[in-house]
Design a protein around this motif. Structure first.
Motif, PDB file in Angstrom:
ATOM      1  N   LEU B 175       0.865  -1.183   0.000  1.00 36.35           N
ATOM      2  CA  LEU B 175       0.000   0.000   0.000  1.00 36.35           C
ATOM      3  C   LEU B 175       0.896   1.225   0.000  1.00 36.35           C
ATOM      4  O   LEU B 175       1.842   1.297   0.775  1.00 36.35           O
ATOM      5  N   ASN B 176       0.618   2.204  -0.863  1.00 32.89           N
ATOM      6  CA  ASN B 176       1.483   3.382  -0.827  1.00 32.89           C
ATOM      7  C   ASN B 176       0.814   4.523  -0.051  1.00 32.89           C
ATOM      8  O   ASN B 176      -0.282   4.369   0.487  1.00 32.89           O
ATOM      9  N   ASP B 177       1.502   5.650   0.010  1.00 29.39           N
ATOM     10  CA  ASP B 177       1.005   6.762   0.816  1.00 29.39           C
ATOM     11  C   ASP B 177      -0.346   7.284   0.347  1.00 29.39           C
ATOM     12  O   ASP B 177      -1.114   7.831   1.120  1.00 29.39           O
ATOM     13  N   SER B 178      -0.643   7.147  -0.958  1.00 24.88           N
ATOM     14  CA  SER B 178      -1.934   7.608  -1.467  1.00 24.88           C
ATOM     15  C   SER B 178      -2.995   6.521  -1.356  1.00 24.88           C
ATOM     16  O   SER B 178      -4.050   6.619  -1.968  1.00 24.88           O
ATOM     17  N   LEU B 179      -2.696   5.460  -0.607  1.00 24.42           N
ATOM     18  CA  LEU B 179      -3.610   4.332  -0.415  1.00 24.42           C
ATOM     19  C   LEU B 179      -3.859   3.562  -1.706  1.00 24.42           C
ATOM     20  O   LEU B 179      -4.886   2.921  -1.869  1.00 24.42           O
ATOM     21  N   LEU B 180      -2.932   3.676  -2.627  1.00 22.62           N
ATOM     22  CA  LEU B 180      -3.014   2.862  -3.836  1.00 22.62           C
ATOM     23  C   LEU B 180      -2.313   1.540  -3.565  1.00 22.62           C
ATOM     24  O   LEU B 180      -1.334   1.497  -2.834  1.00 22.62           O
TER      25      LEU B 180
END
Lengths: 802, 196
Positions: B175-180
């Motif tokens: 999961l990345n910081d943009s919730l992708l």
């Protein structure tokens, strides 16, 4: 005692599972286990002590997730300090006379690295570096990097360890049932990369039980020249009345592990589901086994994020096309920063059958270091082939090697002291197979013996750095035979001498031999065959050359490297002999002959046909007439069909690609007269968003309509978009975002554009956007699809002309 | 109660062409397009993984407040979805990173191929979710699966789901910081299990 010394004579025992034991002692779901080093120091110490009591030599600190992405600097320091203290105390209080060490345990960050995730490689290195430095400060004896399921992250962690401590570093990866890492690497690829970078022991842990991991372990034992680690799970978990149990008990576990120790594993322990009982059982069953001697495998290989390419009997083809020398279009692409051009070249070479891609992007007027790193990163994102990094600029070489996801080929070093002084330290630090040219301060020796002497000198210097001869491939230099009739024979002799006297592999840039001669391909193919006959292992070559590929395929068949000549037969079926080429039409064709044909090829999306018809038309029709009367009307018909919903997006794109193919034929036939260029259109996916397919579609269609698109890529910061818009005074900016979470970045970009580039119009698109939403964040226009973007761009252009 | 999280791997079943065309937005197919779809399915074959990790949790719903084990969420639509459920399966599924690489590879060479590959990915992940869902629903009465981002089920719940399931380690899903999510062809969801 030094652990590396101990390992030479003994089997080293690591500890077993920690997580399951902590859960049994009350660790809640979602609670960070690393905090227990402080809050439950006695519990942690107890577990460590039980492992030492069971006969472990090494316990791993409870710091699997102790990194600065999860903890503040202060808390991180407190955790690592306490974790090492707990392990030390356990060593002191435990029974057993075996030597005991404390390993700083480092697990993955849980984030994906760029370009498929958002964690930058250097940021990952910095995160691991922080943990390593704290581990050193508080007295860890070694570093254990474990459970890594991505090769790139493994590299980041190992690099951080190597750059920040002198401790022994062990690296263990987690393999799936398919025998690969989650991101695709095979054991051979990991061995190549990790050994190349100087890991002291390497191996596997987690995922599966010992039996299921055996094939992966065998691969390690086959390839590795350093001790191999095995730290498997207690089989697979299943739920028994709400409790996790593992299906391999300690007796079976010890039996299976013992078998692998007999085959040569030198560092053993357990992972999920294992307890001190498991480790005690393993120690008991293996303590009297005489450890297998670790042999240097002397394998010459390079690797990518998926696989290793080994230099042995079958010649390795290294594609030479990513190189601007003598290529006008390539130079233009570099100046225009057209990364797609480089990617297309690489993919085409891969499809033509090369095994490694040479990457050279040096031009006097560009920043080579920046461009080389970008090209390497872009290429390794889309091709699985290992890369040969080709530059004479040491700082560009270092930057590219650092970012390379695997063990690269390094092109090149030579016998000059200055060259060796700058290249060998890089090869030692980052790993790699170095191409060594047999020339030195006094030039290229004319004789084969002279070149052998330079090769010997290079080997001796490499040895000072600890670089083994398996990691050097000699290029004895193909010289021009039209200038010296003995040029080719000396080179061929040098290949044999180097192979026989030094036991080293060789490679050549084959095509130099024919410089100045007509029909060079014929000479190149023959020379290639002769060189292969002398035992050459690799060639830097043009894979689009029929003669070279013919020589290669025929050699494989003749040298017993092609079972049943199957590959040769397959290859031969595609050879175009002169009588299979279509006979040209006798009368000169007229525009009418093709009018419907090209249009049909485009609307049906037939790429090759569109290109072929266009190039035939160019004999009799002016380039701009083809564009005006054929391509544009055909595209328009498809575009209108799309707007009327009788043509669907994939078809629109197929037509666009066919039209592009036709355009490219026309472009390469036009000198200077490009026709009227339309206005510039800046395009980007906003910061935080890594989805770019929509943006790429818009780009293709806009280009088809003649707009000059400046593509800033994905995950683009607002500042970069503003900078480019201002620099070019671009009238239109197109922004794309897929997720609600990245729309704020879009809004911020628009805000900054309004301040710094008030003239420009902003058009937005993406899955979550609507016309209302677009208006709310201050965009000028919302485009539902690529055609709407084209229509809007045309509108803006008309206003500009007014 | 100890938390049991499990991982499952499936062999990937044949690709459904009709679904691929549907995801690509095509209602009528031409022979040229047919050829492209065949080519893309072939390209993707052997390059998709079918991986799921999951756990079963006790559920309680009070107004808009939903508690699933340690995960607490305020969501009217999720609460509605879970009415009458006392347990739920939370899962994460992915078809792996190779498909992302394929799409990236072709987006510079052939956007049409990239688009179809994207559609193949969409078909694959839905197929995986359906396969897993069918197993859960075999013996028990279940609610339609519900993902963060549906209705007012906040996307922020992704962080807790990822922490709970340990997705990076188990199935290589991050999961990345943009919730992708990476790999992009991935799904997380809740499957409510009715009390009766």
């Amino acid at each position: 005692m030094n652990i590396k010394e101990y390992l030479k004579q003994n089997i080293l025992y690591l500890d077993g599972g920690m997580g399951t034991l902590l859960q049994a002692r009350g660790l809640e779901a979602g609670e960070l286990p690393e905090r227990w080093n402080l809050s439950h120091a006695d519990v942690i110490t107890d577990i460590h002590r039980a492992y030492f009591d069971a006969g472990c030599n090494v316990v791993n600190t409870n710091t699997f997730g102790a990194n600065s992405l999860k903890f503040s600097d202060d808390e991180l320091e407190a955790i690592i300090c306490a974790a090492i203290k707990n392990a030390r105390r356990a060593a002191k209080e435990s029974c057993g006379e075996q030597p005991k060490w404390v390993a700083l345990d480092i697990g993955p960050t849980g984030r994906m690295l760029k370009p498929y995730g958002d964690l930058d490689f250097e940021d990952a290195v910095a995160v691991f570096a922080k943990t390593v430095r704290l581990g050193v400060r508080y007295g860890a004896d070694l570093v254990l990097i474990e459970t890594m399921n991505d090769s790139y992250e493994s590299k980041a962690a190992l690099l951080a360890a190597k750059e920040n401590c002198d401790l022994p570093v062990f690296v263990s990866n987690a393999y799936g049932e398919d025998g690969k890492l989650m991101t695709g690497a095979t054991p051979a690829a990991m061995v190549a990369m990790l050994e190349g970078m100087g890991a002291d022991a390497i191996g596997v842990n987690c995922s599966l039980g010992p039996k299921a991991l055996a094939p992966v372990v065998d691969e390690y034992l086959k390839c590795a020249s350093v001790p191999v680690i095995l730290k498997p799970n207690a089989g697979l978990p299943r739920a028994v009345s709400g409790v996790t149990v593992f299906d391999v008990d300690s007796v079976e576990f010890a039996k299976e592990v013992t078998e692998l120790v007999r085959r040569g594993v030198r560092v053993v322990g357990g992972c999920c589901g294992t307890t001190p009982e498991y480790i005690a059982a393993v120690v008991e069953k293996t303590k009297n086994i005489q450890p297998t001697r670790i042999q240097n495998k002397s394998v010459t290989c390079v690797s990518s994020y998926t696989h290793a390419v080994t230099f042995s009997d079958a010649p390795v083809l290294i594609g030479e096309r990513i190189n601007p020398t003598g290529k006008k279009k390539f130079k233009e692409a570099l100046r225009a920063h057209d990364m797609d051009y480089i990617l297309k070249e690489g993919i085409a070479e891969e499809e033509a059958g090369v095994h490694i891609l040479d990457v050279n992007v040096g031009l006097p007027e560009i920043d080579e270091k920046k461009m080389l790193v970008e090209a390497v990163c872009a290429l390794q994102a889309v091709t699985a082939l290992p890369l040969q990094i080709d530059t004479s600029d040491a700082s560009a070489m270092e930057a590219a090697l650092r970012r390379y996801n695997g063990k690269a080929m390094i092109n090149s070093v030579n016998g000059k002291q200055e060259s060796m002084d700058s290249v060998f330290p890089l090869a030692k630090k980052y790993g790699g197979v170095v191409v060594a040219l047999t020339l030195d301060e006094s030039g290229i020796p004319a004789s084969a013996e002279g070149r052998l002497a330079v090769a010997e000198k290079i080997l001796a210097e490499a040895k000072k750095y600890g670089i083994e001869k398996k990691d050097i491939i000699f290029d004895p230099l193909a010289m021009t035979v039209s200038a010296d009739k003995n040029a080719a024979t000396q080179t061929l002799k040098a290949i044999r001498l180097i192979r026989e006297r030094l036991g080293c592999h060789t490679s050549l840039g084959v095509s130099n031999v024919s410089f100045g001669l007509p029909a060079r391909d014929v000479v190149n193919g023959a020379f290639f065959t002769l060189a292969l006959g002398e035992g050459m292992s690799a060639a830097i070559m043009n894979p689009y050359s029929q003669e070279m590929m013919k020589a290669y395929r025929a050699y494989l068949a003749l040298a017993g490297l092609d079972d049943n000549c199957a590959e040769y037969i397959e290859f031969a079926s595609n050879i175009h002999t002169p009588d299979t080429v279509p006979v040209p039409i006798s009368d000169k064709p007229t525009a009418e002959d093709f009018a419907s044909e090209l249009g049909r090829a485009i609307s049906k999306g037939l790429r090759e046909q569109a290109a072929e018809i266009t190039s035939a038309m160019l004999d009799s029709v002016a380039p701009l007439d083809i564009v005006q009367n054929e391509i544009i009307p055909a595209l328009d018909r498809v575009g209108v069909g799309f707007e009327n919903k009788t043509v669907y997006l994939p078809q629109l794109l197929m037509s666009a690609e066919a039209a592009k193919a036709a355009f490219e034929v026309i472009k390469s036939n036009m000198s200077g007269d490009k026709g009227a260029d339309r206005c510039e259109f800046i395009l980007a996916t906003v910061k935080g968003d890594i989805h770019d397919i929509g943006k790429n579609i818009v780009k293709l269609i806009l280009e088809n309509y003649g707009f000059s698109v400046v593509d800033l890529g994905r995950d683009t910061p607002p500042e970069a978009i503003v900078e480019e818009t201002v620099k070019r005074h671009a009238p239109i900016v197109g922004l794309s975002a897929l997720m609600t979470t990245t729309v704020p970045a879009m809004e911020e970009t628009i805000k900054q554009l309004r301040t710094h580039a008030p003239w420009c119009k902003v058009i937005v698109g993406g899955a979550v956007l609507t016309a209302e939403y677009a208006a709310a964040i201050g965009a000028d226009r919302y485009a539902r699809d690529a055609m709407e973007a084209v229509r809007y761009a045309e509108e803006i252009e008309r206003e500009l002309v007014k | 109660m100890e938390l049991a999280v499990f991982t499952k791997f499936y062999d990937s079943p044949p690709v459904c062409r009709e679904e691929v065309l549907r995801y690509a937005g095509v209602r009528e197919c031409t022979s040229e397009l047919d050829g492209l779809v065949d080519e893309c399915i072939l390209l993707a074959s052997g390059r998709t993984a079918f991986k799921v990790c999951y756990c079963e949790l006790l559920v309680s719903v009070c107004g808009d407040e939903v508690a699933m084990g340690c995960i607490k969420v305020t969501s009217k639509s999720l609460a509605k979805n879970l009415v009458g459920c006392d347990r739920a399966v939370i899962f994460a599924a992915t078809v792996g990173i190779e498909l992302d690489r394929l799409v990236a590879r072709y987006s510079s060479v052939s956007p049409a191929k990239a688009l179809i590959l994207q559609a193949v990915g969409a078909e694959r992940i839905e197929c995986l979710c359906d396969t897993f869902n069918a197993e859960i629903a075999k013996e028990r009465k279940t609610r339609p699966r519900f993902s963060p981002g549906y209705g007012d089920f906040p996307l922020e719940a992704q962080r807790e789901i990822f922490a709970l399931l340990d997705c990076p380690r188990r199935i290589g899903l991050t999961l990345n910081d943009s919730l992708l999510m990476s790999p992009t062809k991935s799904v997380t969801a809740v499957i409510g299990i009715s009390a009766k």
